[in-house]
Design a protein around this motif. Structure first.
Motif, PDB file in Angstrom:
ATOM      1  N   LEU A 383       0.827  -1.204   0.000  1.00 47.15           N
ATOM      2  CA  LEU A 383       0.000   0.000   0.000  1.00 47.15           C
ATOM      3  C   LEU A 383       0.865   1.259   0.000  1.00 47.15           C
ATOM      4  O   LEU A 383       0.568   2.226  -0.719  1.00 47.15           O
ATOM      5  CB  LEU A 383      -0.926   0.001   1.213  1.00 47.15           C
ATOM      6  N   ILE A 384       1.917   1.248   0.792  1.00 42.92           N
ATOM      7  CA  ILE A 384       2.810   2.407   0.816  1.00 42.92           C
ATOM      8  C   ILE A 384       3.384   2.654  -0.575  1.00 42.92           C
ATOM      9  O   ILE A 384       3.521   3.807  -1.012  1.00 42.92           O
ATOM     10  CB  ILE A 384       3.919   2.204   1.860  1.00 42.92           C
ATOM     11  N   ASP A 385       3.689   1.596  -1.302  1.00 43.69           N
ATOM     12  CA  ASP A 385       4.168   1.756  -2.681  1.00 43.69           C
ATOM     13  C   ASP A 385       3.116   2.453  -3.540  1.00 43.69           C
ATOM     14  O   ASP A 385       3.444   3.317  -4.369  1.00 43.69           O
ATOM     15  CB  ASP A 385       4.520   0.405  -3.282  1.00 43.69           C
ATOM     16  N   HIS A 386       1.846   2.081  -3.367  1.00 37.83           N
ATOM     17  CA  HIS A 386       0.783   2.747  -4.132  1.00 37.83           C
ATOM     18  C   HIS A 386       0.680   4.229  -3.755  1.00 37.83           C
ATOM     19  O   HIS A 386       0.503   5.092  -4.632  1.00 37.83           O
ATOM     20  CB  HIS A 386      -0.557   2.060  -3.871  1.00 37.83           C
ATOM     21  N   LEU A 387       0.761   4.516  -2.462  1.00 34.10           N
ATOM     22  CA  LEU A 387       0.687   5.918  -2.023  1.00 34.10           C
ATOM     23  C   LEU A 387       1.857   6.724  -2.575  1.00 34.10           C
ATOM     24  O   LEU A 387       1.677   7.862  -3.041  1.00 34.10           O
ATOM     25  CB  LEU A 387       0.675   5.973  -0.494  1.00 34.10           C
ATOM     26  N   ARG A 388       3.042   6.153  -2.543  1.00 30.17           N
ATOM     27  CA  ARG A 388       4.199   6.844  -3.092  1.00 30.17           C
ATOM     28  C   ARG A 388       4.064   7.042  -4.606  1.00 30.17           C
ATOM     29  O   ARG A 388       4.473   8.058  -5.166  1.00 30.17           O
ATOM     30  CB  ARG A 388       5.461   6.046  -2.803  1.00 30.17           C
ATOM     31  N   GLY A 389       3.451   6.029  -5.256  1.00 30.66           N
ATOM     32  CA  GLY A 389       3.288   6.118  -6.701  1.00 30.66           C
ATOM     33  C   GLY A 389       2.391   7.279  -7.120  1.00 30.66           C
ATOM     34  O   GLY A 389       2.745   8.028  -8.049  1.00 30.66           O
ATOM     35  N   VAL A 390       1.236   7.452  -6.466  1.00 24.57           N
ATOM     36  CA  VAL A 390       0.354   8.543  -6.850  1.00 24.57           C
ATOM     37  C   VAL A 390       0.962   9.885  -6.465  1.00 24.57           C
ATOM     38  O   VAL A 390       0.763  10.897  -7.158  1.00 24.57           O
ATOM     39  CB  VAL A 390      -1.053   8.406  -6.231  1.00 24.57           C
ATOM     40  N   ARG A 391       1.730   9.895  -5.373  1.00 22.04           N
ATOM     41  CA  ARG A 391       2.382  11.141  -4.981  1.00 22.04           C
ATOM     42  C   ARG A 391       3.453  11.538  -6.007  1.00 22.04           C
ATOM     43  O   ARG A 391       3.563  12.701  -6.398  1.00 22.04           O
ATOM     44  CB  ARG A 391       3.020  10.979  -3.595  1.00 22.04           C
ATOM     45  N   ALA A 392       4.218  10.538  -6.470  1.00 23.72           N
ATOM     46  CA  ALA A 392       5.252  10.822  -7.469  1.00 23.72           C
ATOM     47  C   ALA A 392       4.617  11.275  -8.786  1.00 23.72           C
ATOM     48  O   ALA A 392       5.112  12.194  -9.439  1.00 23.72           O
ATOM     49  CB  ALA A 392       6.115   9.585  -7.695  1.00 23.72           C
ATOM     50  N   ALA A 393       3.491  10.623  -9.177  1.00 23.22           N
ATOM     51  CA  ALA A 393       2.813  10.995 -10.421  1.00 23.22           C
ATOM     52  C   ALA A 393       2.291  12.422 -10.348  1.00 23.22           C
ATOM     53  O   ALA A 393       2.321  13.169 -11.329  1.00 23.22           O
ATOM     54  CB  ALA A 393       1.691  10.015 -10.725  1.00 23.22           C
ATOM     55  N   ALA A 394       1.788  12.819  -9.158  1.00 23.79           N
ATOM     56  CA  ALA A 394       1.245  14.171  -9.001  1.00 23.79           C
ATOM     57  C   ALA A 394       2.323  15.229  -9.089  1.00 23.79           C
ATOM     58  O   ALA A 394       2.058  16.381  -9.435  1.00 23.79           O
ATOM     59  CB  ALA A 394       0.528  14.282  -7.656  1.00 23.79           C
ATOM     60  N   ALA A 395       3.576  14.839  -8.781  1.00 21.77           N
ATOM     61  CA  ALA A 395       4.674  15.792  -8.808  1.00 21.77           C
ATOM     62  C   ALA A 395       5.256  15.988 -10.206  1.00 21.77           C
ATOM     63  O   ALA A 395       6.060  16.893 -10.428  1.00 21.77           O
ATOM     64  CB  ALA A 395       5.780  15.333  -7.856  1.00 21.77           C
ATOM     65  N   LEU A 396       4.842  15.116 -11.159  1.00 17.99           N
ATOM     66  CA  LEU A 396       5.363  15.231 -12.519  1.00 17.99           C
ATOM     67  C   LEU A 396       4.803  16.484 -13.183  1.00 17.99           C
ATOM     68  O   LEU A 396       3.657  16.864 -12.965  1.00 17.99           O
ATOM     69  CB  LEU A 396       4.976  13.993 -13.341  1.00 17.99           C
ATOM     70  N   PRO A 397       5.606  17.138 -14.021  1.00 23.05           N
ATOM     71  CA  PRO A 397       5.106  18.307 -14.747  1.00 23.05           C
ATOM     72  C   PRO A 397       4.013  17.895 -15.726  1.00 23.05           C
ATOM     73  O   PRO A 397       4.054  16.784 -16.267  1.00 23.05           O
ATOM     74  CB  PRO A 397       6.341  18.826 -15.474  1.00 23.05           C
TER      75      PRO A 397
END
Length: 398
Positions: A383-397
């Motif tokens: 689950l933490i991997d999923h949370l990190r994934g959406v957070r990283a995607a949101a930070a993309l330009p």
């Protein structure tokens, strides 16, 4: 620097400590439609998630209709922020968040890095909209089949309205997590996505064959009968009334663990069954491990944690051939699948197992190994991997 802390619920091969020291933790807002003191699958999953986040060095905050600040199992203080609550007319025991206004100020004040929506409904939708407004990524966990719930409780609009609402809720989140492959497929059929799979973990210490208690078995089945049990919320959607014919089988004792609005009706309908009420901890682990067979007739289960717990305790299960249990029970290996809705067919299957102890013993031997890899530690890290994934995607330009 993050402190290394022992991780509960590990299994061989699981990581034993928190994330690498120096790794920045996330502030995670966990939005729960129900919370303590309620006892149900959603609440249990939220508690496990929050504990795991704290152990891994993250900072969870709970937004819910009930509860108070508490200490997690690793000693971290967990903040609980409450919102106005209501109770369902036909289910007074369940306290839910009532329709609320704009949660943007609340979410802004709590300043999360990511929002986790646990089985989102009214509160989850408001939180998802607030997160979207503030540019905070969110993950929605599908856990309760609201469409089936609407049908069984005859809610206005029925299943069609429920699916429209679910598309709105999950369409506001960045990612939906489904607990089982049948549920993921159902979500996609109804236009919900993107969807990823996130099963639930199981406590291999609480649910373990070593907790089998001969004295308890002698009390519950004094004549050496086949001990068949179920652990469930005693509510209409669980279809526990279909266990009636099992309770009348000679050489069989039926045990029901749980509480809910249907308890009085079920007690009257199954006078030979033993109703033990709500249990937890070691008491629940002992009862489950002392069963010979677990029987769950629910057809609307998105996962069915109770089935996974019975398997972990070395108890094979017979379940309705639909929904989440299809990912857990392999027919004639660690349990049996019951197709259709005829309770007499279900009783006949149980009677056959009563008369075939070799088949029952073989399935019992395969039960625990079938779920031994599903620790809460591993599922929490996923689950933490999923949370990190959406957070990283949101930070993309863009």
């Amino acid at each position: 620097m993050l402190r290394e802390t022992a991780l509960p619920d590990t299994a061989p091969g699981d990581p034993a400590t928190v994330a690498v020291p120096g790794t920045p933790g996330m502030r995670v807002l966990v939005v729960a439609e129900t919370f303590l003191p309620a006892v149900n699958g959603v609440v249990n999953s939220v508690l496990r998630l929050v504990d795991h986040l704290a152990v891994r060095g993250h900072d969870p905050v709970v937004l819910a209709p009930s509860g108070a600040d508490y200490e997690s199992r690793c000693g971290a203080r967990v903040q609980v922020v409450t919102v106005p609550a209501m109770r369902l007319p036909r289910y007074r025991q369940l306290q839910l968040a009532r329709p609320t206004g704009d949660l943007t100020p609340v979410v802004r004040r709590l300043a999360p890095d990511v929002v986790h929506l646990a089985s989102p409904a009214l509160l989850g939708l408001a939180a998802a909209r607030a997160a979207r407004t503030l540019g905070v990524p969110s993950v929605a966990v599908f856990q309760t089949d609201l469409a089936a719930f609407a049908q069984r409780y005859r809610l206005p609009g029925g299943p069609a309205a429920a699916w429209r609402f679910l598309r709105t809720v999950h369409g506001t989140a960045d990612l939906t997590l489904a607990p089982s492959s049948p549920t993921a497929a159902e979500l996609r059929r109804h236009g919900i996505g993107p969807v990823a799979l996130w099963p639930r973990g199981v406590d291999l210490e609480q649910f373990c064959p070593s907790r089998r208690d001969p004295a308890l078995r002698a009390e519950l089945a004094p004549g050496g009968e086949l001990l068949v049990g179920v652990v469930a919320r005693l509510a209409l959607e669980k279809r526990l009334d279909l266990l009636g014919p099992i309770s009348e089988l000679p050489g069989v004792r039926l045990v029901v663990v749980g509480d809910g609005p249907q308890r009085r009706a079920l007690t009257r309908a199954m006078p030979r069954a033993r109703f033990l009420g709500q249990l937890g901890g070691a008491d629940l682990g002992a009862v489950v491990a002392s069963l010979d067979l677990f029987a769950h007739p629910g057809a609307d289960e998105t996962f069915c944690q109770a089935v996974q717990e019975s398997l972990a305790a070395g108890v094979p299960a017979v379940v309705a051939a639909s929904g989440g249990p299809l990912d857990l029970v392999r027919h004639q290996e660690n349990g049996w699948l019951w197709a259709g809705d005829d309770p007499h067919v279900l009783a006949a299957m149980v009677a056959g197992l009563r008369d075939d102890p070799a088949a029952l013993a073989a399935a019992a031997a395969r039960a625990r190994p079938s779920v031994a890899c599903r620790t809460w530690g591993r599922m929490g890290d996923a689950l933490i991997d999923h949370l990190r994934g959406v957070r990283a995607a949101a930070a993309l330009p863009p």
